[in-house]
Design a protein around this motif. Sequence first.
Motif, PDB file in Angstrom:
ATOM      1  N   TYR A  52       8.197  18.541 -32.869  1.00 55.13           N
ATOM      2  CA  TYR A  52       7.023  17.861 -32.320  1.00 55.13           C
ATOM      3  C   TYR A  52       6.596  18.555 -31.041  1.00 55.13           C
ATOM      4  CZ  TYR A  52       7.770  14.049 -35.550  1.00 55.13           C
ATOM      5  OH  TYR A  52       7.902  13.303 -36.679  1.00 55.13           O
ATOM      6  N   ILE A  53       5.371  19.004 -31.024  1.00 54.98           N
ATOM      7  CA  ILE A  53       4.830  19.607 -29.809  1.00 54.98           C
ATOM      8  C   ILE A  53       4.055  18.525 -29.068  1.00 54.98           C
ATOM      9  CG2 ILE A  53       3.377  21.453 -28.886  1.00 54.98           C
ATOM     10  CD1 ILE A  53       5.415  22.762 -30.542  1.00 54.98           C
ATOM     11  N   PHE A  54       4.490  18.206 -27.872  1.00 57.81           N
ATOM     12  CA  PHE A  54       3.798  17.205 -27.049  1.00 57.81           C
ATOM     13  C   PHE A  54       2.873  17.948 -26.094  1.00 57.81           C
ATOM     14  CE2 PHE A  54       5.793  12.926 -27.446  1.00 57.81           C
ATOM     15  CZ  PHE A  54       6.613  13.237 -28.526  1.00 57.81           C
ATOM     16  N   ILE A  55       1.600  17.697 -26.254  1.00 51.57           N
ATOM     17  CA  ILE A  55       0.619  18.413 -25.438  1.00 51.57           C
ATOM     18  C   ILE A  55       0.308  17.637 -24.161  1.00 51.57           C
ATOM     19  CG2 ILE A  55      -1.756  19.286 -25.355  1.00 51.57           C
ATOM     20  CD1 ILE A  55      -0.280  20.775 -27.453  1.00 51.57           C
ATOM     21  N   SER A  56       0.404  18.322 -23.024  1.00 47.08           N
ATOM     22  CA  SER A  56      -0.118  17.718 -21.803  1.00 47.08           C
ATOM     23  C   SER A  56      -1.093  18.697 -21.166  1.00 47.08           C
ATOM     24  CB  SER A  56       1.003  17.346 -20.841  1.00 47.08           C
ATOM     25  OG  SER A  56       1.713  18.494 -20.462  1.00 47.08           O
ATOM     26  N   LEU A  57      -2.098  18.138 -20.519  1.00 50.43           N
ATOM     27  CA  LEU A  57      -3.137  18.974 -19.925  1.00 50.43           C
ATOM     28  C   LEU A  57      -2.937  19.094 -18.416  1.00 50.43           C
ATOM     29  CD1 LEU A  57      -4.628  19.180 -22.583  1.00 50.43           C
ATOM     30  CD2 LEU A  57      -6.721  18.565 -21.387  1.00 50.43           C
ATOM     31  N   ARG A  58      -2.946  20.308 -17.936  1.00 50.50           N
ATOM     32  CA  ARG A  58      -2.829  20.561 -16.498  1.00 50.50           C
ATOM     33  C   ARG A  58      -4.115  20.064 -15.824  1.00 50.50           C
ATOM     34  NH1 ARG A  58      -2.282  26.238 -16.951  1.00 50.50           N
ATOM     35  NH2 ARG A  58      -0.501  25.849 -18.288  1.00 50.50           N
ATOM     36  N   PRO A  59      -3.976  19.422 -14.653  1.00 45.36           N
ATOM     37  CA  PRO A  59      -5.192  18.988 -13.961  1.00 45.36           C
ATOM     38  C   PRO A  59      -6.051  20.195 -13.591  1.00 45.36           C
ATOM     39  CG  PRO A  59      -3.221  18.095 -12.905  1.00 45.36           C
ATOM     40  CD  PRO A  59      -2.756  19.082 -13.924  1.00 45.36           C
ATOM     41  N   HIS A  60      -7.355  20.010 -13.643  1.00 47.62           N
ATOM     42  CA  HIS A  60      -8.289  21.099 -13.352  1.00 47.62           C
ATOM     43  C   HIS A  60      -8.845  20.947 -11.936  1.00 47.62           C
ATOM     44  CE1 HIS A  60     -11.912  23.604 -13.810  1.00 47.62           C
ATOM     45  NE2 HIS A  60     -11.225  24.216 -14.754  1.00 47.62           N
ATOM     46  N   ASP A  61      -9.130  22.069 -11.292  1.00 49.01           N
ATOM     47  CA  ASP A  61      -9.623  22.029  -9.913  1.00 49.01           C
ATOM     48  C   ASP A  61     -10.974  21.344  -9.793  1.00 49.01           C
ATOM     49  OD1 ASP A  61      -7.457  23.266  -8.897  1.00 49.01           O
ATOM     50  OD2 ASP A  61      -8.310  25.294  -8.979  1.00 49.01           O
ATOM     51  N   LEU A  62     -11.834  21.556 -10.758  1.00 51.12           N
ATOM     52  CA  LEU A  62     -13.197  21.042 -10.639  1.00 51.12           C
ATOM     53  C   LEU A  62     -13.482  19.850 -11.551  1.00 51.12           C
ATOM     54  CD1 LEU A  62     -16.045  21.392  -9.435  1.00 51.12           C
ATOM     55  CD2 LEU A  62     -16.544  23.016 -11.271  1.00 51.12           C
ATOM     56  N   PHE A  63     -12.944  19.900 -12.772  1.00 53.36           N
ATOM     57  CA  PHE A  63     -13.334  18.891 -13.758  1.00 53.36           C
ATOM     58  C   PHE A  63     -12.264  17.841 -14.008  1.00 53.36           C
ATOM     59  CE2 PHE A  63     -15.511  22.852 -15.239  1.00 53.36           C
ATOM     60  CZ  PHE A  63     -16.795  22.459 -14.891  1.00 53.36           C
ATOM     61  N   GLN A  64     -12.711  16.602 -14.119  1.00 50.62           N
ATOM     62  CA  GLN A  64     -11.849  15.555 -14.650  1.00 50.62           C
ATOM     63  C   GLN A  64     -12.363  15.245 -16.047  1.00 50.62           C
ATOM     64  OE1 GLN A  64     -12.723  14.156 -11.063  1.00 50.62           O
ATOM     65  NE2 GLN A  64     -11.127  15.685 -10.725  1.00 50.62           N
ATOM     66  N   LEU A  82      12.989  18.018 -33.013  1.00 52.59           N
ATOM     67  CA  LEU A  82      12.951  18.573 -31.673  1.00 52.59           C
ATOM     68  C   LEU A  82      11.637  18.213 -31.015  1.00 52.59           C
ATOM     69  CD1 LEU A  82      14.237  22.222 -32.160  1.00 52.59           C
ATOM     70  CD2 LEU A  82      15.481  20.302 -31.177  1.00 52.59           C
ATOM     71  N   ARG A  83      11.705  18.089 -29.691  1.00 56.93           N
ATOM     72  CA  ARG A  83      10.490  17.840 -28.928  1.00 56.93           C
ATOM     73  C   ARG A  83      10.267  19.035 -28.022  1.00 56.93           C
ATOM     74  NH1 ARG A  83       8.547  12.885 -25.304  1.00 56.93           N
ATOM     75  NH2 ARG A  83       7.117  14.029 -23.999  1.00 56.93           N
ATOM     76  N   TYR A  84       9.063  19.532 -28.019  1.00 57.53           N
ATOM     77  CA  TYR A  84       8.735  20.642 -27.142  1.00 57.53           C
ATOM     78  C   TYR A  84       7.518  20.249 -26.322  1.00 57.53           C
ATOM     79  CZ  TYR A  84       7.869  25.427 -25.607  1.00 57.53           C
ATOM     80  OH  TYR A  84       7.684  26.562 -24.855  1.00 57.53           O
ATOM     81  N   ASN A  85       7.675  20.304 -24.999  1.00 57.53           N
ATOM     82  CA  ASN A  85       6.549  19.932 -24.139  1.00 57.53           C
ATOM     83  C   ASN A  85       5.722  21.163 -23.840  1.00 57.53           C
ATOM     84  OD1 ASN A  85       7.466  17.289 -23.994  1.00 57.53           O
ATOM     85  ND2 ASN A  85       8.760  17.741 -22.241  1.00 57.53           N
ATOM     86  N   LEU A  86       4.461  21.078 -24.191  1.00 55.60           N
ATOM     87  CA  LEU A  86       3.584  22.231 -23.984  1.00 55.60           C
ATOM     88  C   LEU A  86       2.440  21.836 -23.056  1.00 55.60           C
ATOM     89  CD1 LEU A  86       2.773  25.130 -24.739  1.00 55.60           C
ATOM     90  CD2 LEU A  86       1.528  24.182 -26.677  1.00 55.60           C
ATOM     91  N   GLU A  87       2.413  22.510 -21.906  1.00 51.98           N
ATOM     92  CA  GLU A  87       1.340  22.224 -20.963  1.00 51.98           C
ATOM     93  C   GLU A  87       0.257  23.273 -21.134  1.00 51.98           C
ATOM     94  OE1 GLU A  87       1.568  20.683 -16.455  1.00 51.98           O
ATOM     95  OE2 GLU A  87       1.588  22.853 -16.669  1.00 51.98           O
ATOM     96  N   ILE A  88      -0.971  22.814 -21.316  1.00 48.32           N
ATOM     97  CA  ILE A  88      -2.062  23.773 -21.468  1.00 48.32           C
ATOM     98  C   ILE A  88      -3.158  23.460 -20.450  1.00 48.32           C
ATOM     99  CG2 ILE A  88      -1.642  24.141 -23.932  1.00 48.32           C
ATOM    100  CD1 ILE A  88      -4.072  22.371 -24.485  1.00 48.32           C
TER     101      ILE A  88
END
Length: 382
Positions: A257-269, A129-135
């Motif tokens: 499988y946990i696929f990690i994606s990062l939410r864009p940040h307001d201040l930091f790239q 299984l694939r699980y998309n996790l946005e953090i």
Amino acid sequence: MAKRDFYDVLGVQKGADEAALKSAYRKLAMQHHPDRNPGNTEAEAKFKEISEAYDTLKDGQKRAAYDRFGHAAFENGGGGRGGAGFGPEFSSSMSDIFEDIFGDFMGGGGGQQRRGGGGGSARMRGSDLRYNLEISLEESFLGRTVEVDVPTLVGCTTCDGSGAKPGTGKHSCRQCNGHGKVRAAQGFFTIERTCPVCQGRGEMMDEPCTDCGGQGRRQENRKLSVDVPKGIEDGTRIRLANEGEAGLRGGPPGDLYIFISLRPHDLFQREGADLYARVPIAMTTAALGGEFEVPTLDGARAKVKVAPGTQPGQRVRLKGKGMPVLRTKDTGDLYVQLDIETPQHLSRRQRELLEEFQNLTTEKTNPTSDGFFDKLKKMFEV
Ligand SMILES: [Zn+2]
Ligand SMILES: [Zn+2]
């Protein structure tokens, strides 16, 4: 430049098996990975060399070609990977290393029991299984345990995964007499196929389990907690061995499988372990110098000093205020880029002062632009 022998690069014997290759590669790759050696071109070249050697030797076909012809096997478009396309592989390499290690560390073992049962028995391994996790970037900074709700197939408790109604038995499939295969004549040939009635099992349940309809598994939402380690990067996969779908009729489970994606940040790239922020400052602050504060991901604030005479785009480096580097005690840096704002909507008095200021400027006040306009003047004179 003569290319080094791939076996020498990895420091293994010519006959080394897959496990030896992998462990040699892992050790070297961790050591020379650019993320751990920022700005070190020697380490980067080394890492590239290691990756190339491993990519070739781990692939049976490429390895055989290399063993026969050496590096010549991959020249002139001979099927090897050229220098191009290195970029994307870079990032995936680190996640692969990570996944390997994480998999082992999770108690893994899923690898050996793939395809349980095989022919006849019809116990089938469950799907991965694939699980998309946005953090958030903050979550990656701190590391945390995330509860996930995974819709999946779990083993049926009523029939213990067998699919048969409790207390009932099984009988040999009448179509194939328990062989699981049926033969059919087709012209001169006899063709053997999997039995369509029992799907190769050779046996039939007297009565299927009423709770799961004979599948041995049921749809359910499972709550799992996933440890997201500090510093995890966008695009990383975390493998949770045996946490995928339950197998069919008691077969081994798949992996999750946990696929990690990062939410864009307001201040930091983010770039690797470093963070970048653009901060607008007043023209007067840039000219006179000053100080301001930026929030940091640990919830504190950091002082940014603006030197007198700061130019647009100039960066201030705040050491150790970036992201933690995965599985190390290292931290990246925070770079604050200073964008200088030109004042607008001037009052009469402000305008007067600026005009007075302009009249007082000397060669030293604006050396760059003065020099540039001198150059232009010369071009017009020609
Ligand atoms: Zn059942
Ligand atoms: Zn049959």
